[in-house]
Design a protein around this motif. Structure first.
Motif, PDB file in Angstrom:
ATOM      1  N   TRP A 100       8.688 -39.087 105.001  1.00 37.17           N
ATOM      2  CA  TRP A 100       9.503 -40.296 105.079  1.00 37.17           C
ATOM      3  C   TRP A 100       8.651 -41.533 104.939  1.00 37.17           C
ATOM      4  O   TRP A 100       9.112 -42.558 104.458  1.00 37.17           O
ATOM      5  CB  TRP A 100      10.280 -40.314 106.400  1.00 37.17           C
ATOM      6  CG  TRP A 100      11.289 -39.217 106.406  1.00 37.17           C
ATOM      7  CD1 TRP A 100      11.189 -38.022 107.056  1.00 37.17           C
ATOM      8  CD2 TRP A 100      12.516 -39.179 105.672  1.00 37.17           C
ATOM      9  NE1 TRP A 100      12.284 -37.246 106.790  1.00 37.17           N
ATOM     10  CE2 TRP A 100      13.119 -37.922 105.942  1.00 37.17           C
ATOM     11  CE3 TRP A 100      13.160 -40.066 104.817  1.00 37.17           C
ATOM     12  CZ2 TRP A 100      14.335 -37.538 105.385  1.00 37.17           C
ATOM     13  CZ3 TRP A 100      14.369 -39.691 104.271  1.00 37.17           C
ATOM     14  CH2 TRP A 100      14.947 -38.443 104.553  1.00 37.17           C
ATOM     15  N   ARG A 101       7.392 -41.445 105.330  1.00 36.16           N
ATOM     16  CA  ARG A 101       6.459 -42.549 105.158  1.00 36.16           C
ATOM     17  C   ARG A 101       6.339 -42.878 103.664  1.00 36.16           C
ATOM     18  O   ARG A 101       6.486 -44.007 103.239  1.00 36.16           O
ATOM     19  CB  ARG A 101       5.117 -42.099 105.753  1.00 36.16           C
ATOM     20  CG  ARG A 101       3.968 -43.022 105.529  1.00 36.16           C
ATOM     21  CD  ARG A 101       2.669 -42.275 105.803  1.00 36.16           C
ATOM     22  NE  ARG A 101       2.651 -41.675 107.135  1.00 36.16           N
ATOM     23  CZ  ARG A 101       1.783 -40.751 107.507  1.00 36.16           C
ATOM     24  NH1 ARG A 101       0.854 -40.317 106.659  1.00 36.16           N
ATOM     25  NH2 ARG A 101       1.830 -40.241 108.703  1.00 36.16           N
ATOM     26  N   ARG A 102       6.092 -41.839 102.871  1.00 34.24           N
ATOM     27  CA  ARG A 102       5.959 -42.058 101.427  1.00 34.24           C
ATOM     28  C   ARG A 102       7.300 -42.469 100.825  1.00 34.24           C
ATOM     29  O   ARG A 102       7.356 -43.229  99.874  1.00 34.24           O
ATOM     30  CB  ARG A 102       5.460 -40.787 100.740  1.00 34.24           C
ATOM     31  CG  ARG A 102       4.131 -40.342 101.279  1.00 34.24           C
ATOM     32  CD  ARG A 102       3.495 -39.374 100.323  1.00 34.24           C
ATOM     33  NE  ARG A 102       3.388 -39.955  99.000  1.00 34.24           N
ATOM     34  CZ  ARG A 102       2.324 -39.862  98.232  1.00 34.24           C
ATOM     35  NH1 ARG A 102       1.271 -39.228  98.654  1.00 34.24           N
ATOM     36  NH2 ARG A 102       2.318 -40.388  97.034  1.00 34.24           N
ATOM     37  N   VAL A 117      -1.067 -44.463 104.514  1.00 33.33           N
ATOM     38  CA  VAL A 117      -0.715 -45.566 105.401  1.00 33.33           C
ATOM     39  C   VAL A 117      -1.193 -46.901 104.825  1.00 33.33           C
ATOM     40  O   VAL A 117      -0.430 -47.868 104.743  1.00 33.33           O
ATOM     41  CB  VAL A 117      -1.299 -45.343 106.805  1.00 33.33           C
ATOM     42  CG1 VAL A 117      -0.998 -46.546 107.692  1.00 33.33           C
ATOM     43  CG2 VAL A 117      -0.719 -44.076 107.413  1.00 33.33           C
ATOM     44  N   THR A 118      -2.444 -46.948 104.406  1.00 30.97           N
ATOM     45  CA  THR A 118      -2.930 -48.230 103.870  1.00 30.97           C
ATOM     46  C   THR A 118      -2.231 -48.565 102.567  1.00 30.97           C
ATOM     47  O   THR A 118      -1.976 -49.730 102.275  1.00 30.97           O
ATOM     48  CB  THR A 118      -4.456 -48.209 103.673  1.00 30.97           C
ATOM     49  OG1 THR A 118      -4.789 -47.086 102.852  1.00 30.97           O
ATOM     50  CG2 THR A 118      -5.179 -48.117 105.002  1.00 30.97           C
ATOM     51  N   LEU A 119      -1.905 -47.538 101.780  1.00 30.89           N
ATOM     52  CA  LEU A 119      -1.173 -47.814 100.542  1.00 30.89           C
ATOM     53  C   LEU A 119       0.189 -48.422 100.877  1.00 30.89           C
ATOM     54  O   LEU A 119       0.622 -49.383 100.250  1.00 30.89           O
ATOM     55  CB  LEU A 119      -0.996 -46.535  99.720  1.00 30.89           C
ATOM     56  CG  LEU A 119      -0.270 -46.783  98.404  1.00 30.89           C
ATOM     57  CD1 LEU A 119      -1.178 -47.505  97.420  1.00 30.89           C
ATOM     58  CD2 LEU A 119       0.231 -45.490  97.787  1.00 30.89           C
ATOM     59  N   HIS A 120       0.806 -47.867 101.911  1.00 31.99           N
ATOM     60  CA  HIS A 120       2.097 -48.413 102.321  1.00 31.99           C
ATOM     61  C   HIS A 120       1.943 -49.885 102.690  1.00 31.99           C
ATOM     62  O   HIS A 120       2.725 -50.731 102.291  1.00 31.99           O
ATOM     63  CB  HIS A 120       2.650 -47.634 103.516  1.00 31.99           C
ATOM     64  CG  HIS A 120       3.903 -48.219 104.079  1.00 31.99           C
ATOM     65  ND1 HIS A 120       5.145 -47.919 103.590  1.00 31.99           N
ATOM     66  CD2 HIS A 120       4.098 -49.135 105.071  1.00 31.99           C
ATOM     67  CE1 HIS A 120       6.059 -48.618 104.261  1.00 31.99           C
ATOM     68  NE2 HIS A 120       5.438 -49.358 105.170  1.00 31.99           N
ATOM     69  N   TRP A 121       0.904 -50.182 103.450  1.00 33.77           N
ATOM     70  CA  TRP A 121       0.702 -51.574 103.856  1.00 33.77           C
ATOM     71  C   TRP A 121       0.436 -52.464 102.652  1.00 33.77           C
ATOM     72  O   TRP A 121       0.916 -53.586 102.562  1.00 33.77           O
ATOM     73  CB  TRP A 121      -0.440 -51.665 104.873  1.00 33.77           C
ATOM     74  CG  TRP A 121      -0.030 -51.181 106.232  1.00 33.77           C
ATOM     75  CD1 TRP A 121       1.244 -51.126 106.712  1.00 33.77           C
ATOM     76  CD2 TRP A 121      -0.859 -50.664 107.257  1.00 33.77           C
ATOM     77  NE1 TRP A 121       1.261 -50.621 107.977  1.00 33.77           N
ATOM     78  CE2 TRP A 121      -0.026 -50.326 108.351  1.00 33.77           C
ATOM     79  CE3 TRP A 121      -2.240 -50.446 107.380  1.00 33.77           C
ATOM     80  CZ2 TRP A 121      -0.529 -49.782 109.535  1.00 33.77           C
ATOM     81  CZ3 TRP A 121      -2.736 -49.928 108.560  1.00 33.77           C
ATOM     82  CH2 TRP A 121      -1.886 -49.586 109.623  1.00 33.77           C
ATOM     83  N   PHE A 122      -0.360 -51.923 101.727  1.00 32.22           N
ATOM     84  CA  PHE A 122      -0.639 -52.711 100.520  1.00 32.22           C
ATOM     85  C   PHE A 122       0.661 -52.988  99.764  1.00 32.22           C
ATOM     86  O   PHE A 122       0.950 -54.123  99.393  1.00 32.22           O
ATOM     87  CB  PHE A 122      -1.637 -51.953  99.640  1.00 32.22           C
ATOM     88  CG  PHE A 122      -1.947 -52.666  98.354  1.00 32.22           C
ATOM     89  CD1 PHE A 122      -2.750 -53.792  98.350  1.00 32.22           C
ATOM     90  CD2 PHE A 122      -1.419 -52.216  97.142  1.00 32.22           C
ATOM     91  CE1 PHE A 122      -3.026 -54.463  97.173  1.00 32.22           C
ATOM     92  CE2 PHE A 122      -1.686 -52.884  95.962  1.00 32.22           C
ATOM     93  CZ  PHE A 122      -2.498 -54.007  95.974  1.00 32.22           C
TER      94      PHE A 122
END
Lengths: 290, 235, 265, 436, 316
Positions: free
Chosen positions: E30-32, E162-167
């Motif tokens: 679900w994060r992705r 996680v960092t990609l999500h933040w980016f």
């Protein structure tokens, strides 16, 4: 470069045959647009369902003409149901909403077909199987029959529109819905009937096309974009324009395929479309009205 | 026969009719006069069901018809000849007529008789019967619009400025046809700018101003005394 | 015939402000044909600075066509339009607007989904900062001040946050005028500004037009004779695309030809 | 053109009388939706409980909707046949297999998302399936990332086991270069020297064409012309009409619905009677034969699988597979098609996984490396698990080599012409795995 | 600051905070999924500038999205080591160039004709990309590796989910604020004026065509940016993304979410993705049938979109 005259002639015939089928699909589409401002995204699915229904009837009866008739009636009826349940509530709204609603319908219909008929492509046999020699090719009579039948159906529609009582109602509604209603024409009924006719024409072309390609659940998709292009080039809502545009574009693609690669031939028709829109936005074959 | 009572009509937000009341008796010719933009055409459209009134009642032969669908009203016997004629431009003259003629329940003899009658009144339409409506001249289009309405065998015709932009000879012809219709017992609600014509053909005249009926008088009185006319229409 | 030798028809009556002024708008032989129909036939007229000029005539006389030519919606078949000494014939609407000609419409033509202030602000902004992408539009105080001033002038100062669609018809018509005014025009063309108004609304509008006319030239098409007679310095009567009369209200009222045109008797 | 009546404000109100009421509409749709829902909720037969043992989760990705749905559905039949069979036989290492099926709508972005769902959310132990090459290629990095074995059931593109190969991806069936090697000698020596190739004008068609051109030339034949046809061309006749001149055979590289169109229209134009007609076996897939009828008579093709029970396919293994497959296919398609290579390769792919899991003592995804090592170089014999025949899963590129069947269509049936042993299909590996 | 504005910023902060925390609390899939919805949401938002604010329905956004993707691919495949900023630059240049070309021709047309012109343009790019296998990889598309997040001299770190999500969240948030500001700028006001009443806008002195061209270009740039983000997340570019059905889906997001709100299209994307994902879990094969039915019903009964619907409900 020498001009291959034999190929040129063959491509003329090909262009006309493909063009006539395309014209049959497109005339249903343009009829519906012209009268209701509905851009029917599910038209390709009606084409496909028509072919499936035809193949089922063909499988049980072995009779092509019965299959054609059953598909026309069945899908025409389905069209009437779709119009009354889905499109009638959208009347008078932005044409965009009709695109979206019919897009939703196309999802339903396509997956329904897959579910109902399974993955294996179906067949409809052509009613005549002979061929004649055309230069280096043996050309099937059936392709010519398809062109003639398409022309006959379109011609029949034309006669109906021209002389039939309901044809006059339909044309009057196309030109001026409000005045048509004021003349006592039951406009909602006309809309339903028109959608049914458009759907029936899609079904007829599906059955006619079946013997050329087999019947599968995705066959509508291959057709629908080309049919839309034809409708636009011919002038949205213009029946005669669509027929001319269908033949014109098919001839163009057939000729283009002599010299350029097939993919480029497809681009040629796209470019013609854009040029048409830019310089004759009401279509290639009608005088720009004031 | 037709009774409009206290009708209010809006186009979107703008209030066009502020309580219009008009009565038309059977076979009666009634004029509706007023300057441009006072709501005369809107009154006709409201009667015909082309605009839905927000308030008020419209009854036709005792039946309430406010908000009914136009094609329903047409079948009941109300015909409408709009200001801009709105003939079907791409249909031929005959086809234009057939839009009204091809109703259910009209036997072939009756159709032929109706056509013959209209062709008798408007010989030019017979000549042009296979010509597209859009190619007719303004006057011919007006005749076609009236003839088309007659095909419905209406009990009342709503006529919106039939003489607008017509040559005097044509105006005379319109006058004649109104007389013929009147003779046949068809009621007419006539919206006009041509005061003289209106006074000649009408039995009664309503004057509208700013969305209401301001005055109402028998045409005969007005013919004798034109002060009222100058008050509402003059410069 | 060269344009500068054309006689200037009509005489500018100043309604007490009498002096003869140079024309701000001139048309020379303006003709518009649609197919076989001649909507405007060789219309030549001149409107002096600061005048309120009314155009009247029955339906189809060519008033709207004339308007559309002046404001660039239609291109005349022949003839010239000169504004402020410059030939503006056939310029597109946005260029005409930039030349300081504004118009209001016969059918209310506003931005229904925007607020009253926004309607006027967007018009005021057309002269300044319209290509600014980065700053919030509220940061451009000059534009907003101009818009508020216009709203006060048309009597909508207290309704600036209303949605335009929610205004009454009369208010919308005033907003319509406000939008035109906000573009800082020298010539304001009003197309039936009192159409569909009640009697009291009409009076208010007449008052408004009279007020804004102090530093503008106004060209007005109107059917309401009370309005026309009360406002106009000069009246031009059109019939079948031709000018049939021109003069002061009194002259027009006395003109038998005009009566004939109007009553079709 | 219809008059723009909406522009008129009063037109808006006119059409109220004919409206479908909301309630009537809802009633209708609810009835339809209910009917659909009821039929769809029938539990699939393979989702049965299996003792107390924790099942292995096998992710299966196939295009079950969209343009490629037809192929995806037959492919799924193969996978599920194997799963059912394995479970009936007591599972793998005493544990049942649980299939988690994901439909990727024939779209790569959905495919990618579904694979992530399988690997991350469902935590499948291994994955199987594929079908569309572009989706396989788009998903391969995800398998790398999550260190999970992907046994390709159907994905034709050559690069999957060459330039874009992956340590985690196996292809337990043939690919175009091997088919070309196997087929070329027959084409050149038995059919004719000069060939015209018609192909689907996109990556798979182009690379397969290149493979055949190379092999035909190598054997002294000649390819005198080529006709590329865009994917999804409804009417190919304008392109096929150009095919003329002096050559012996007409070779087609098509699959799916496009193949049906090609064969039908090439026949209609007399091409397949005037020239010898050969091509990729996908053209005459058993599922296509009913639709093609007599128009495919005489076609010579090569395929890893043909549904015939003649020698050497007259084994009890094959008969068993054949009967089971016919029964399973009947369930999804009432017309009752014969099994095709998609059923076969997915069936065997699943069995390769089974074997690998057994041999490596695989317990879960942590043992992936063990599973890979067990699968690399695995040699299997013709059996109930591998009814198609012996095959080797090559260590260097995870590409399998198997026997190929050259067949001819006679009386709308496949007839074996020649069997090419797997040794004669081998092409050198062209793959370097990145450090896993 | 008025009360409603304060409310807006509080809502904005809450949603942003939730999205920042999301990858830390959500299960991995679900994060992705959320990251991907954000990317599609940006694409839908970019289209809203045209549909919702200027009143132009583009069916060609797949071209801008795809060109952004292939632009990023070009940078990531040709430059060693792969550079994040170069990928963004190439993607924007690719999408921008196409947008200028498309805008120049298509803005001369209106309504359905504009829509069809943009659709046809995107199909032209689709055919080119699909068949030009040597350069674009054809149907198989291009695969490449993810660049590291690097600011020279400051940081250099590989992306984790996680960092990609933040980016992605940062880029989408900045884009959202940028788009929001554009819609509130004088320029944006002109666009809305065009939507409300094009002839009137012309009549008050605006060169409408020029504004439309710039609107299409800006919209194309943001769509291209979404394409770059997609390429970064998924490490491949494929011609399927240029196909017109993708444009159709993005229009669907707009209509379902509520046009002219910027946030609505993101909600629409989320809704449609969730709907499909959830239904696909219940009806493995035929879930598109109920999805299609729900969709059609929404078009009929919730014409103002989810956000419009919610807003109306909240106001009651």
């Amino acid at each position: 470069m020498t001009i291959p005259f034999d190929l040129l002639l063959i491509q003329v015939i090909n262009g006309i045959v493909t063009g006539m089928i395309l014209a049959l699909v497109a005339s249903g589409l343009t009829l519906i647009f012209g009268i209701m401002d509905v851009v029917n995204f599910a038209h390709g699915e009606l084409f496909m369902l028509g072919a499936y229904l035809g193949s089922t009837v063909f499988l049980t009866t072995g009779n092509f003409w019965l299959a054609l008739g059953a598909a026309v009636m069945g899908i025409g009826l389905l069209g009437a149901v779709i119009q009354t349940t889905t499109l009638r509530p959208l009347l008078g709204r932005d044409p965009l909403t009709t695109i979206l609603a019919t897009f939703g319908l196309s999802l339903v219909l396509q997956n329904y077909a897959l579910w109902q008929y399974g993955p294996v492509p179906r067949k409809i046999n052509e009613p005549i199987t002979g061929h004649f020699s055309l230069f280096y090719l043996e050309y099937p009579w059936y392709r010519l029959l398809v062109a003639v039948l398409s022309a006959a159906i379109i011609g029949g529609l034309w006669l109906f529109m021209k002389y039939g009582k309901y044809g006059i109602w339909i044309r009057a509604t196309t030109q001026d819905r409000v005045m048509a209603a004021a003349m006592g024409i039951p406009v909602p009924l006309v809309h339903t009937v028109v959608f049914a006719i458009g759907a029936a024409m899609a079904a007829a072309s599906g059955v006619l096309f079946g013997p050329l390609t087999g019947v599968n659940h995705a066959m509508g998709l291959d057709f629908i974009l080309r049919a839309f292009i034809v409708v636009v080039v011919g002038g949205m809502g213009n029946l005669g324009g669509s027929i001319l545009a269908a033949i014109f574009l098919s001839l163009l693609e057939a000729f283009a395929s002599i010299w350029v690669s097939p993919a480029q031939a497809v681009i040629v028709s796209f470019v013609v479309l854009i040029l048409t829109l830019l310089f004759r936005p009401t279509g290639l074959f009608v005088p720009t009205p004031k | 026969m037709l009774s409009v009572q206290n009708v209010h009509t809006y186009y979107g937000k703008s209030h066009i009719l502020h309580g219009v009341s008009i009565d038309v008796g059977p076979g009666e010719v009634v004029g509706l006069l007023g300057r441009n933009g006072v709501g005369k055409s809107t009154t006709l459209k409201t009667i015909m069901g082309l605009v839905r009134p927000s308030e008020g009642t419209i009854t036709f032969e005792g039946r309430s018809v406010a908000g009914a669908a136009p094609y329903h009203l047409a079948r009941l016997g109300i015909a409408y000849v709009p200001e801009d004629r709105r003939i079907f431009r791409l249909l031929t003259v005959l086809e234009n007529l057939r839009t009204g003629l091809d109703r259910p329940g009209v036997p072939p003899e009756r159709r032929d008789a109706l056509l013959a009658k209209v062709y008798g009144s408007f010989p030019v339409l017979r000549e042009r019967r296979n010509q597209a409506g859009g190619t007719l001249s303004g006057g011919e289009q007006q005749m076609l619009a009236i003839a088309r309405a007659m095909m419905l065998e209406p009990k009342i015709i709503l006529l919106d400025e039939p003489t607008e932009g017509l040559m005097p000879r044509m105006v005379a012809q319109i006058h004649e046809i109104i007389d013929v219709l009147h003779g046949d017992g068809v009621a007419i609600l006539l919206v006009e700018q041509n005061v003289r014509l209106t006074l000649e053909v009408s039995s009664r005249v309503y004057f509208m101003e700013k969305g209401v009926v301001r005055h109402h008088a028998p045409a005969a009185d007005l013919r004798r005394n034109d002060a009222v006319i100058h008050q509402y229409l003059g410069v | 015939m060269t344009p500068d030798r054309l006689p200037e028809p009509g005489s500018p009556h100043g309604n007490g402000r009498g002096a003869v002024r140079s024309p701000i708008l001139r048309t020379e032989g303006l003709t518009v044909r649609f197919g076989g129909l001649t909507a405007l036939d060789n219309v030549t007229l001149a409107v002096p600075h600061g005048e309120i000029r009314a155009m009247i005539g029955p339906n189809g006389a060519g008033k709207s066509t004339f308007f559309n030519c002046v404001t660039g919606v239609l291109r005349p078949t022949s003839g010239r339009i000169v504004f402020d000494g410059e030939d503006i014939t056939g310029l597109p609407p946005h260029r005409i607007s930039q030349k300081a000609i504004a118009r209001s419409y016969q059918i209310t033509n506003i931005l229904p989904g925007a607020t009253v202030l926004e309607n006027v602000r967007i018009a005021a902004q057309s002269r300044h900062h319209s290509w600014s992408l980065v700053r919030h539009h509220r940061a451009f105080v000059d534009v907003i001040d101009r818009a508020r001033a216009v709203l006060d002038a048309v009597g909508l100062g207290d309704k600036e946050e209303e949605l335009a669609a929610n205004l009454s018809h009369g208010e919308q018509r005033h907003l319509e005028i406000g939008i035109a005014l906000a573009t800082e025009p020298k010539l304001l063309c009003l197309d039936e500004p009192t159409a569909g108004m009640s009697v009291s609304e009409t009076r208010a509008t007449v008052e408004l037009i009279r007020q804004i006319a102090t530093d503008l030239t106004i060209l007005i098409v109107e059917h309401d004779m009370e309005v026309v007679m009360g406002l106009a310095h000069t009246i031009t009567v059109l019939h079948y695309g031709e000018v049939v009369a021109e003069g002061t209200p009194a002259e027009i009222q006395a003109n038998p030809r005009v009566q004939e045109v109007y009553l079709k008797t | 053109m219809a008059e723009r009546w909406q522009g008129e404000p009063w037109a808006k109100d006119i059409w109220c009388s004919g409206k479908t009421t909301r309630r009537r509409f809802l009633g209708l749709s609810a009835a339809t939706a209910g009917a659909l829902g009821a039929t769809m909720l029938v539990p699939a037969p393979w989702r049965e409980a299996f003792g107390q043992a924790k099942p292995y989760k096998i992710g299966i990705m196939q295009p079950l909707t969209g343009v490629a749905a037809a192929g995806g559905k037959t492919a799924l039949v193969g996978s599920m046949m194997a799963v059912d069979r394995i479970n009936k036989a007591g599972g793998v290492n005493g544990r049942p297999l649980e299939a988690v099926i994901a439909d990727y709508e024939s779209k790569p972005d959905v495919g990618r998302r579904k694979v992530e769902k399988l690997l991350v959310e469902d935590k499948v132990d291994v994955a199987e399936g594929g079908y569309l090459s572009n989706v396989c290629l788009a998903c391969m990095p995800v398998f790398d990332e999550h260190r999970t074995v992907f046994m390709v059931g159907v994905c034709l593109d050559t690069t999957i086991t060459t330039t874009k190969c992956s340590r985690y991806v196996f292809r337990p069936f043939d690919y175009a270069p091997a088919q070309a090697v196997a087929f070329a000698h027959y084409l050149v020596n038995k059919m004719g020297k000069k060939w015209h190739i018609a192909y689907l004008d996109y990556a798979w068609g182009q690379s397969t064409r290149d493979a055949y051109v190379e092999q035909i030339k190598k054997l002294g034949g000649e390819v005198v012309g080529g006709t590329g046809i865009p994917l999804g061309t409804a009417d190919m006749t304008p392109f096929l009409s150009k095919v003329s001149g002096n050559f012996d055979g007409f070779f087609g590289i098509f699959f799916g619905a496009n193949a049906v169109v090609l064969a039908t229209q090439a026949y209609d134009l007399g091409l397949t009677r005037k020239y010898k007609f050969a091509g990729d076996g996908a053209i005459a897939e058993s599922t296509h034969l009913p639709a093609l009828g007599h128009k495919i008579e005489g076609f010579v093709g090569i395929n890893r699988y043909v549904p015939v029970l003649d020698p050497p396919l007259n084994t009890p293994h094959h008969r068993k597979f054949f009967d089971e497959a016919v029964a399973a296919l009947k369930k999804i398609d009432p017309s009752g098609p014969l099994p095709d290579r998609y059923v076969q390769s997915n069936f065997e792919a699943m069995n390769f996984l089974k074997l690998g899991m057994q041999r490596s003592g695989f317990r879960g995804r942590d043992d992936t490396m063990k599973l890979i090592e067990a699968l690399e170089g695995m040699d299997v014999k013709e059996s109930d698990d591998f009814p198609q025949g012996d095959k080797t899963l090559r260590k260097e590129d995870h590409q399998a080599f198997l026997r190929e069947f050259i067949f001819e269509i006679k009386d709308n049936k496949h007839r074996l012409v020649e069997v090419i042993p797997k040794e004669k299909t081998v092409v050198p590996p062209a793959c370097t795995f990145s450090k896993a | 600051m008025t009360r409603s504005a304060a409310g807006y910023w509080i809502g904005f902060a809450v949603v942003l905070a939730l999205l920042v925390v999301a990858p830390l609390v959500l299960p991995e899939f679900w994060r992705r999924f959320v990251t991907e919805i954000l990317i599609w949401g940006l694409l839908a938002m970019s289209l809203d500038l045209l549909i919702g604010y200027t009143g132009m329905v583009s069916f060609g956004h797949s071209a801008f999205f795809g060109l952004g993707m292939y632009g990023a691919a070009a940078a990531l495949l040709t430059v060693r080591p792969p550079n994040l900023w170069l990928a963004i630059l190439y993607g924007l240049v690719g999408a921008g160039a196409v947008a200028v070309f498309v805008a120049y021709f298509s803005t001369r047309l209106r309504d359905i004709y504009f829509a069809i012109t943009t659709l046809v343009f995107s199909q032209i790019f689709y055919v080119i990309i699909f068949t030009w296998t040597e350069v674009t990889g054809g149907e198989n598309g291009l695969g490449f590796s993810q660049p590291a997040f690097a600011i020279p001299g400051v940081v250099s770190a590989r992306f984790t989910p996680v960092t990609l999500h933040w980016f992605v969240l940062a880029v989408v948030t900045v884009s959202y604020l940028g788009l929001r500001r554009i819609t509130q700028s004088p320029f944006g006001m002109v666009l809305q004026s065009i939507r409300e009443n094009e002839p009137r806008t012309r009549a008050i002195g605006y060169h409408v065509e020029r504004y439309k061209i710039v609107a299409v270009m800006l919209s194309g740039l943001f769509a291209g940016l979404a394409g770059v983000l997609y390429a970064l997340q998924n490490k491949f570019a494929a011609p399927d993304f240029v196909f017109f059905l993708v444009s159709g889906e993005v229009v669907v997001f707009n209509v379902m979410g509520g046009m002219g709100t910027l946030v609505g299209p993101v909600a629409g994307a989320a809704f449609f993705f969730l709907l499909r994902e959830l239904f696909s879990r219940f009806f493995t094969e035929y879930y598109l049938i109920p999805v299609g039915i729900i969709f059609t019903l929404m078009v009929i009964f919730v014409p103002q979109g989810l956000l419009g619907f919610l807003r109306r409900r909240l106001n009651q």
